[in-house]
Design a protein around this motif. Sequence first.
Motif: not given
Length: 86
Positions: A30-38, A53-59, A64-71
């Motif tokens: 599955g895919q989603c955009f996680v909306r991060i509160p302002d 998992s030690h995965e690292r994402l930099v955004r 993040l405010l406009e689209r959210g975090l895509f996973l």
Amino acid sequence: NPTNENFICYLLEHPLESLLVVVNYASYWGQCFVRIPDRAWLEGTIEFRDKLSHERLVRSASDLLERGLFLDCAEWQTHIFSVEHS
């Protein structure tokens, strides 16, 4: 993409650390955009470090405010991200 309806997301905020918990609660990818509160800390660059998992994402905070975090997550996949800004 209706697979976003299968995600459980929660932001835990603590003075010492903020955690973003994300679970794909489905038996398929599955895919989603996680909306991060302002939030006041949501500026500049935000780093998400997965404690599982030690995965690292930099955004950028603006993205993040406009689209959210895509996973894009496998079935039953879980992330516990430590959220840090710089």
